[in-house]
Motif scaffolding. Structure first.
Motif, PDB file in Angstrom:
ATOM      1  N   ARG A  28      -6.618   4.496   4.419  1.00 52.45           N
ATOM      2  CA  ARG A  28      -7.438   3.414   4.975  1.00 52.45           C
ATOM      3  C   ARG A  28      -6.635   2.582   5.979  1.00 52.45           C
ATOM      4  N   ALA A  29      -5.435   2.185   5.581  1.00 53.58           N
ATOM      5  CA  ALA A  29      -4.616   1.337   6.453  1.00 53.58           C
ATOM      6  C   ALA A  29      -4.152   2.083   7.701  1.00 53.58           C
ATOM      7  N   LEU A  30      -3.719   3.340   7.540  1.00 52.78           N
ATOM      8  CA  LEU A  30      -3.209   4.096   8.688  1.00 52.78           C
ATOM      9  C   LEU A  30      -4.325   4.521   9.634  1.00 52.78           C
ATOM     10  N   SER A  31      -5.538   4.709   9.100  1.00 53.29           N
ATOM     11  CA  SER A  31      -6.676   5.011   9.966  1.00 53.29           C
ATOM     12  C   SER A  31      -6.956   3.839  10.896  1.00 53.29           C
ATOM     13  N   GLU A  32      -6.792   2.632  10.386  1.00 47.87           N
ATOM     14  CA  GLU A  32      -6.999   1.440  11.211  1.00 47.87           C
ATOM     15  C   GLU A  32      -5.944   1.337  12.310  1.00 47.87           C
ATOM     16  N   LYS A  38      -5.811  13.925   8.826  1.00 47.08           N
ATOM     17  CA  LYS A  38      -5.328  15.281   8.542  1.00 47.08           C
ATOM     18  C   LYS A  38      -3.815  15.368   8.687  1.00 47.08           C
ATOM     19  N   LEU A  39      -3.285  14.710   9.714  1.00 52.32           N
ATOM     20  CA  LEU A  39      -1.832  14.704   9.890  1.00 52.32           C
ATOM     21  C   LEU A  39      -1.156  13.905   8.783  1.00 52.32           C
ATOM     22  N   LEU A  40      -1.806  12.839   8.347  1.00 53.65           N
ATOM     23  CA  LEU A  40      -1.246  12.002   7.290  1.00 53.65           C
ATOM     24  C   LEU A  40      -1.121  12.768   5.979  1.00 53.65           C
ATOM     25  N   LEU A  41      -2.073  13.655   5.721  1.00 53.34           N
ATOM     26  CA  LEU A  41      -2.090  14.406   4.464  1.00 53.34           C
ATOM     27  C   LEU A  41      -1.327  15.725   4.548  1.00 53.34           C
ATOM     28  N   ALA A  42      -0.787  16.039   5.702  1.00 47.44           N
ATOM     29  CA  ALA A  42      -0.100  17.326   5.890  1.00 47.44           C
ATOM     30  C   ALA A  42       1.020  17.510   4.874  1.00 47.44           C
ATOM     31  N   GLY A  43       1.027  18.678   4.247  1.00 50.90           N
ATOM     32  CA  GLY A  43       2.075  19.000   3.286  1.00 50.90           C
ATOM     33  C   GLY A  43       1.837  18.476   1.887  1.00 50.90           C
ATOM     34  N   SER A  44       0.752  17.714   1.698  1.00 47.88           N
ATOM     35  CA  SER A  44       0.471  17.143   0.373  1.00 47.88           C
ATOM     36  C   SER A  44      -0.433  18.032  -0.462  1.00 47.88           C
ATOM     37  N   SER A  45      -1.003  19.082   0.165  1.00 46.12           N
ATOM     38  CA  SER A  45      -1.995  19.979  -0.454  1.00 46.12           C
ATOM     39  C   SER A  45      -3.283  19.254  -0.806  1.00 46.12           C
ATOM     40  N   GLN A  62       3.138  13.940  -4.348  1.00 46.47           N
ATOM     41  CA  GLN A  62       2.129  13.989  -3.283  1.00 46.47           C
ATOM     42  C   GLN A  62       1.992  12.642  -2.590  1.00 46.47           C
ATOM     43  N   PHE A  63       2.034  11.581  -3.360  1.00 42.38           N
ATOM     44  CA  PHE A  63       1.967  10.241  -2.764  1.00 42.38           C
ATOM     45  C   PHE A  63       3.161  10.004  -1.847  1.00 42.38           C
ATOM     46  N   LEU A  64       4.353  10.426  -2.269  1.00 48.37           N
ATOM     47  CA  LEU A  64       5.542  10.248  -1.448  1.00 48.37           C
ATOM     48  C   LEU A  64       5.463  11.077  -0.161  1.00 48.37           C
ATOM     49  N   VAL A  65       4.868  12.265  -0.228  1.00 53.24           N
ATOM     50  CA  VAL A  65       4.679  13.076   0.970  1.00 53.24           C
ATOM     51  C   VAL A  65       3.816  12.330   1.980  1.00 53.24           C
ATOM     52  N   VAL A  66       2.731  11.731   1.494  1.00 54.55           N
ATOM     53  CA  VAL A  66       1.832  10.975   2.374  1.00 54.55           C
ATOM     54  C   VAL A  66       2.558   9.772   2.975  1.00 54.55           C
ATOM     55  N   CYS A  67       3.357   9.079   2.163  1.00 48.89           N
ATOM     56  CA  CYS A  67       4.106   7.922   2.667  1.00 48.89           C
ATOM     57  C   CYS A  67       5.154   8.344   3.700  1.00 48.89           C
ATOM     58  N   ARG A  68       5.787   9.483   3.459  1.00 47.01           N
ATOM     59  CA  ARG A  68       6.777   9.971   4.420  1.00 47.01           C
ATOM     60  C   ARG A  68       6.096  10.291   5.755  1.00 47.01           C
ATOM     61  N   ASN A  69       4.905  10.901   5.679  1.00 45.57           N
ATOM     62  CA  ASN A  69       4.138  11.169   6.887  1.00 45.57           C
ATOM     63  C   ASN A  69       3.747   9.874   7.593  1.00 45.57           C
ATOM     64  N   ALA A  70       3.357   8.885   6.813  1.00 42.46           N
ATOM     65  CA  ALA A  70       2.941   7.612   7.391  1.00 42.46           C
ATOM     66  C   ALA A  70       4.079   6.963   8.160  1.00 42.46           C
ATOM     67  N   PRO A  75       2.224   3.940  14.442  1.00 37.93           N
ATOM     68  CA  PRO A  75       2.675   3.328  15.694  1.00 37.93           C
ATOM     69  C   PRO A  75       3.216   1.915  15.493  1.00 37.93           C
ATOM     70  N   LYS A  76       3.150   1.434  14.249  1.00 31.86           N
ATOM     71  CA  LYS A  76       3.524   0.051  13.970  1.00 31.86           C
ATOM     72  C   LYS A  76       4.581   0.005  12.875  1.00 31.86           C
ATOM     73  N   ALA A  77       5.706  -0.670  13.151  1.00 34.28           N
ATOM     74  CA  ALA A  77       6.700  -0.902  12.099  1.00 34.28           C
ATOM     75  C   ALA A  77       6.096  -1.839  11.057  1.00 34.28           C
ATOM     76  N   GLY A  78       6.475  -1.645   9.826  1.00 34.15           N
ATOM     77  CA  GLY A  78       5.923  -2.490   8.778  1.00 34.15           C
ATOM     78  C   GLY A  78       4.587  -2.013   8.257  1.00 34.15           C
ATOM     79  N   TRP A  79       4.256  -0.737   8.520  1.00 27.40           N
ATOM     80  CA  TRP A  79       2.979  -0.188   8.061  1.00 27.40           C
ATOM     81  C   TRP A  79       2.813  -0.306   6.548  1.00 27.40           C
ATOM     82  N   ALA A  80       3.916  -0.138   5.810  1.00 23.16           N
ATOM     83  CA  ALA A  80       3.829  -0.155   4.346  1.00 23.16           C
ATOM     84  C   ALA A  80       3.459  -1.534   3.830  1.00 23.16           C
ATOM     85  N   ALA A  81       3.976  -2.586   4.469  1.00 25.23           N
ATOM     86  CA  ALA A  81       3.601  -3.942   4.075  1.00 25.23           C
ATOM     87  C   ALA A  81       2.114  -4.169   4.314  1.00 25.23           C
TER      88      ALA A  81
END
Length: 357
Positions: A28-32, A38-45, A62-70, A75-81
């Motif tokens: 949700r956050a990265l889509s915004e 699809k790229l965000l979920l790559a490698g997570s199966s 799987q969650f860590l794979v998605v976070c690593r992709n994120a 395009p923005k630093a601090g995406w995780a916050a």
């Protein structure tokens, strides 16, 4: 200090036990931010449909794979916050509702620790109260012991976790309930200003530990949706989910299988460890990492068998006590009352009653 076990073994990291709440929140956050899902979920199966389905179960890996992709795609630093700051109680299902219904802020914090294993836990969380300060404290990278997690990803996980604590606390208590301060045991990043906006407080860096602080005097205030009846019901539902988690965990599941293999016989921890080709010390450690103990698993097996015997057989209480390995019927009655709040006789009478539903 109260903590939750860390899922730091390779087996636990890959076990699919959790609803995809956190993955969906990252999506949700990265889509915004314009990131292709699809790229965000790559490698997570995981497909987009699976990551949005209540029937899907994911692993911490799987969650860590998605976070690593994120981290690579954002395009923005601090995406995780931003992910953490956008978390809502409904992003956590029954766990979130339990926090909302608690009778006090302190109660909500204690429930957050008790049932943290339901929230796709990546690291330990600790809730501490010292003098006039109540703090959520997070581990260092070495303490977290997460394989294949580098410093950049770990910083993101910390920022997401603190953002989540602050956001959920506001949802529980009201928009007024913002932290007094926050600190990171990390150097100051370029997006420090974003962190202060998300956390809504002064943020310092290069601190001895990572934590977010609140005035302890607030702990006895009631949440805005406090409801003692709902709190009891939802807490019981969370306890049941947590119990199911134990049975679905790798080592716990194998111990359970050994405890139920031969009716009326419950092997000790040394014997089970030998069957699993590990030491008893290693077995205890692995169970601790999964949030349980041999004693708790044995009690759960005994309780389940006791309920089954009382509901479906005509065995006398003395015979059931012997079958479950109790020294006498009195010990069994005491244990059953502790488990269910009723005596074996009361339970059997209720199970036999047509109106027992």
């Amino acid at each position: 200090m109260s903590t939750t076990p860390r899922p730091n073994t390779a087996l636990a990291l890959h076990e699919k036990r959790y609803a995809p709440f956190k993955v969906h929140a990252v999506m949700r956050a990265l889509s915004e931010l314009g990131v292709d899902t699809k790229l965000l979920l790559a490698g997570s199966s995981l497909s987009q449909a699976e990551a949005s389905s209540a029937h899907t179960r994911i692993s911490v890996h799987q969650f860590l794979v998605v976070c690593r992709n994120a981290g690579r795609l954002s395009p923005k630093a601090g995406w995780a916050a931003l992910v953490g700051g956008g978390m809502r109680l409904t992003d956590y299902g029954m766990y979130g509702y339990a926090l909302a219904c608690a009778e006090s802020m302190r109660g909500a914090c204690e429930l957050a620790v008790r049932y943290h294993a339901l929230a796709t836990p990546v690291m330990r969380i600790a809730f501490e109260v010292e003098h006039d300060v109540a703090s959520w404290v997070l581990p260092t990278l070495d303490e977290a012991a997460l394989p294949d997690v580098d410093r950049d990803l770990f910083r993101a996980l910390l920022e997401m976790q603190l953002g989540t604590h602050v956001s959920l606390t506001k949802h529980v208590m009201g928009a007024w309930c913002v932290p007094a301060r926050a600190g990171f045991a990390l150097p100051r990043p370029r997006h420090a200003g974003l962190l202060e906006r998300v956390l809504e407080c002064t943020v310092t860096f290069d601190q001895p530990r990572t934590q977010v602080d609140y005035p302890a005097e607030w702990l006895d205030r009631p949440p805005q949706f406090a409801n003692p009846i709902a709190a009891t019901q939802v807490s019981a539902a969370c306890a049941k989910l947590l119990e199911d988690h134990k049975w679905n965990s790798g080592t716990s599941r194998r111990v359970y299988a050994e405890l139920t293999r031969t009716p009326g016989r419950f092997p000790g921890i040394d014997e089970i460890a030998a069957v699993l080709c590990i030491t008893a010390r290693t077995l205890r450690r692995r169970l601790d990492e999964e949030g349980t103990t041999y004693k708790e698993l044995l009690a759960s097996v005994r309780q389940a068998l006791a309920v089954d015997y009382l509901s479906t057989s005509f065995l006398e209480v003395d015979d059931i006590a012997a079958a479950l390995g109790f020294s006498d019927a009195a010990s069994f009655r005491h244990a059953f009352k502790r488990w269910t709040g009723r005596t074996p006789g009361e339970y059997r009478a209720g199970a036999a009653s047509p109106s027992a539903d």
